[in-house]
Design a protein around this motif. Structure first.
Motif, short mmCIF file in Angstrom:
data_model
loop_
_atom_site.label_atom_id
_atom_site.label_comp_id
_atom_site.label_asym_id
_atom_site.label_seq_id
_atom_site.Cartn_x
_atom_site.Cartn_y
_atom_site.Cartn_z
N THR A 257 -9.70 -96.71 -71.34
CA THR A 257 -10.28 -97.39 -72.49
C THR A 257 -10.94 -98.66 -71.98
N SER A 258 -12.18 -98.89 -72.40
CA SER A 258 -12.96 -99.97 -71.81
C SER A 258 -13.61 -100.84 -72.87
N TYR A 259 -13.27 -102.12 -72.84
CA TYR A 259 -14.02 -103.11 -73.60
C TYR A 259 -15.11 -103.71 -72.72
N THR A 260 -16.04 -104.37 -73.34
CA THR A 260 -16.97 -105.20 -72.61
C THR A 260 -16.16 -106.32 -71.96
N GLU A 261 -16.53 -106.68 -70.72
CA GLU A 261 -15.71 -107.63 -69.97
C GLU A 261 -16.60 -108.63 -69.25
N VAL A 262 -16.11 -109.85 -69.13
CA VAL A 262 -16.80 -110.87 -68.36
C VAL A 262 -16.14 -110.95 -66.99
N VAL A 263 -16.94 -110.77 -65.94
CA VAL A 263 -16.40 -110.79 -64.57
C VAL A 263 -17.10 -111.89 -63.79
N ALA A 264 -16.37 -112.43 -62.80
CA ALA A 264 -16.89 -113.54 -62.01
C ALA A 264 -16.74 -113.23 -60.53
N ASN A 265 -17.65 -113.82 -59.75
CA ASN A 265 -17.54 -113.75 -58.30
C ASN A 265 -16.31 -114.57 -57.87
N PRO A 266 -15.45 -114.02 -57.03
CA PRO A 266 -14.22 -114.74 -56.65
C PRO A 266 -14.48 -116.11 -56.05
N SER B 283 -11.65 -111.17 -63.40
CA SER B 283 -11.87 -110.93 -64.82
C SER B 283 -11.62 -112.21 -65.61
N LEU B 284 -12.61 -112.62 -66.40
CA LEU B 284 -12.44 -113.77 -67.28
C LEU B 284 -11.93 -113.36 -68.65
N GLY B 285 -11.83 -112.05 -68.87
CA GLY B 285 -11.30 -111.56 -70.14
C GLY B 285 -12.25 -110.59 -70.83
N LYS C 155 -14.80 -124.33 -64.52
CA LYS C 155 -14.78 -125.05 -65.79
C LYS C 155 -15.94 -124.62 -66.68
N ALA C 156 -17.13 -124.46 -66.10
CA ALA C 156 -18.29 -124.00 -66.87
C ALA C 156 -18.06 -122.61 -67.43
N MET C 157 -17.48 -121.72 -66.61
CA MET C 157 -17.18 -120.37 -67.06
C MET C 157 -16.22 -120.39 -68.25
N GLU C 158 -15.18 -121.20 -68.15
CA GLU C 158 -14.18 -121.27 -69.21
C GLU C 158 -14.78 -121.83 -70.50
N GLN C 159 -15.68 -122.79 -70.38
CA GLN C 159 -16.33 -123.35 -71.57
C GLN C 159 -17.21 -122.30 -72.25
N ILE C 160 -17.93 -121.53 -71.48
CA ILE C 160 -18.77 -120.47 -72.04
C ILE C 160 -17.91 -119.41 -72.71
N MET C 161 -16.79 -119.05 -72.10
CA MET C 161 -15.88 -118.08 -72.71
C MET C 161 -15.33 -118.61 -74.03
N THR C 162 -15.07 -119.90 -74.11
CA THR C 162 -14.60 -120.50 -75.37
C THR C 162 -15.61 -120.27 -76.48
N LEU C 163 -16.89 -120.47 -76.18
CA LEU C 163 -17.94 -120.28 -77.19
C LEU C 163 -18.06 -118.81 -77.60
N LEU C 164 -18.07 -117.91 -76.62
CA LEU C 164 -18.22 -116.48 -76.92
C LEU C 164 -17.03 -115.96 -77.72
N ASN C 165 -15.83 -116.32 -77.28
CA ASN C 165 -14.64 -115.86 -78.00
C ASN C 165 -14.54 -116.48 -79.38
#
Length: 290
Positions: free
Chosen positions: A182-191, A82-84, A201-211
C-alpha cells in the motif's frame, strides 16, 4: 536553499494544488515545462519529472527533496530519507495499492495457486520479481508500457498493477488475488542534504505547511453562541479535534468555536440547534498546524 523535484503525470495536478494551498505556488511558463520555480527563500529550484525517476535522482544528490510514491521507492531500492507520507493520490486521499490480478473467471484465489511459468505483465519489474520469488513461483515477468490490465488473457495470465479505486481492473474483468504493498505519496530527501541542519530545518518547515493543508481537508470550523443554561447540552453534542474554544460574551453567555469533520456537519448543526445553540457559522479552513 533546496533543490526540489515534483511528480509529473497522474500526481501532477494534485501536487500543484497542494503546494498552491500551502502558499507555495509553483510557477512555470506552461503546463509542459519541466522547469519551474517557487517564490520562497527556502527553495532554490524546482523540476517536474516522472515519479519513477525521482527516488534515484534524490538518492544520487541531484535533488535535495522530492515527492514520489512509496511504490517507486521500493521498486528502485533508492536509499533516501523519508520525511513522511502526504495522504493524497490522483483523485482521492486514499492510498494506491500494488495488486496481483487475474481474469475474473480464473480458479486462482492466491499467488500460491499460480503455476510456474505464469505470464506476468507489470511496470514494476523488481517488486514483482521479489514478490514471486518470495512466494516460490517461477514467473515469466515482462515489462508493460501501459494498459496493463488489458493484456489478460491474450498476452498475460496475471498482472501486477497499481490501483486507487479498483474500477479499471473491475471494468477489465479482473479480480485481485493479493496486495503487494500500500503506497501513499511520500516526501523523500537526499541523506546528505537531510544531515545538513539548515536544509533539514527548511525541509521540516515545508512539511509543516503541506501537512497543515492536508489536515484541514475534510474539516470545517463551527462557531456558535450559547447561553449558560444550554452550555452543557451544546458541548455534549459538539465534536472537536481536542477541545472547543469557549469565550465569555459581553452580554452574557458564551461564544464557542470547534473544528469538526465536514462529513458530519449535516448531522451536527441540527443537533446543536436543538440543544440550544444560536448564530451558528460554518467556515472553511486553509491549514491546521497542531
Amino acid at each position: 536553499m533546496l533543490r526540489v523535484v515534483l511528480p509529473k503525470g497522474s500526481l501532477e495536478k494534485a501536487t500543484l494544488e497542494l503546494f498552491e494551498a500551502a502558499d507555495l505556488p509553483v510557477n512555470r511558463s506552461s503546463s509542459v515545462d519541466y522547469q519551474a520555480s517557487i517564490d520562497d527563500p527556502r527553495i532554490e529550484s524546482v523540476r517536474i519529472l516522472r515519479p519513477q525517476e525521482i527516488p534515484t535522482y534524490v538518492a544520487e544528490g541531484l535533488f535535495d527533496i522530492g515527492i514520489t510514491g512509496r511504490d517507486w521507492v521500493e521498486e528502485t531500492g533508492a536509499v533516501v530519507e523519508s520525511l513522511g507520507e502526504l495522504k493524497y493520490s490522483k483523485n482521492t486521499s486514499n492510498p494506491i495499492r500494488m495488486v496481483v490480478a487475474v481474469a475474473g473467471d480464473s480458479p486462482a484465489e492466491s499467488v500460491k495457486d499460480l503455476p510456474n511459468g505464469v505470464r506476468v505483465q507489470t511496470e514494476y519489474l523488481e517488486s514483482t520479481r521479489r514478490y514471486f520469488e518470495a512466494n516460490g513461483v517461477d514467473a515469466n515477468i515482462r515489462l508493460s508500457y501501459g494498459a496493463t490490465e488489458a493484456k489478460i488473457p491474450d498476452i498475460a495470465d496475471c498482472v501486477v498493477e497499481i490501483t486507487e479505486t479498483g474500477r479499471a481492473l473491475k471494468a477489465a474483468g479482473l479480480k485481485v488475488i493479493d496486495v503487494i504493498l500500500t503506497s501513499y505519496t511520500e516526501v523523500v530527501a537526499n541523506p546528505a542534504a537531510y544531515a545538513d541542519p539548515e536544509k533539514r530545518k527548511a525541509m521540516e518547515q515545508i512539511m509543516t505547511l503541506l501537512n497543515g493543508v492536508l489536515d484541514a481537508r475534510g474539516r470545517v470550523m463551527l462557531k456558535l453562541n450559547v447561553t449558560a443554561e444550554n452550555k452543557d447540552a451544546v458541548l455534549a453534542v459538539l465534536p472537536s479535534m481536542k477541545s472547543p474554544t469557549i469565550n465569555d460574551l459581553s452580554g452574557g453567555g458564551f461564544a464557542v468555536e470547534s473544528v469538526v469533520e465536514k462529513k458530519t456537519v449535516n448531522l451536527v448543526i441540527p443537533a446543536l440547534r436543538e440543544a440550544g445553540a444560536t448564530d451558528l457559522v460554518e467556515m472553511q479552513i486553509s491549514k491546521i498546524v497542531p
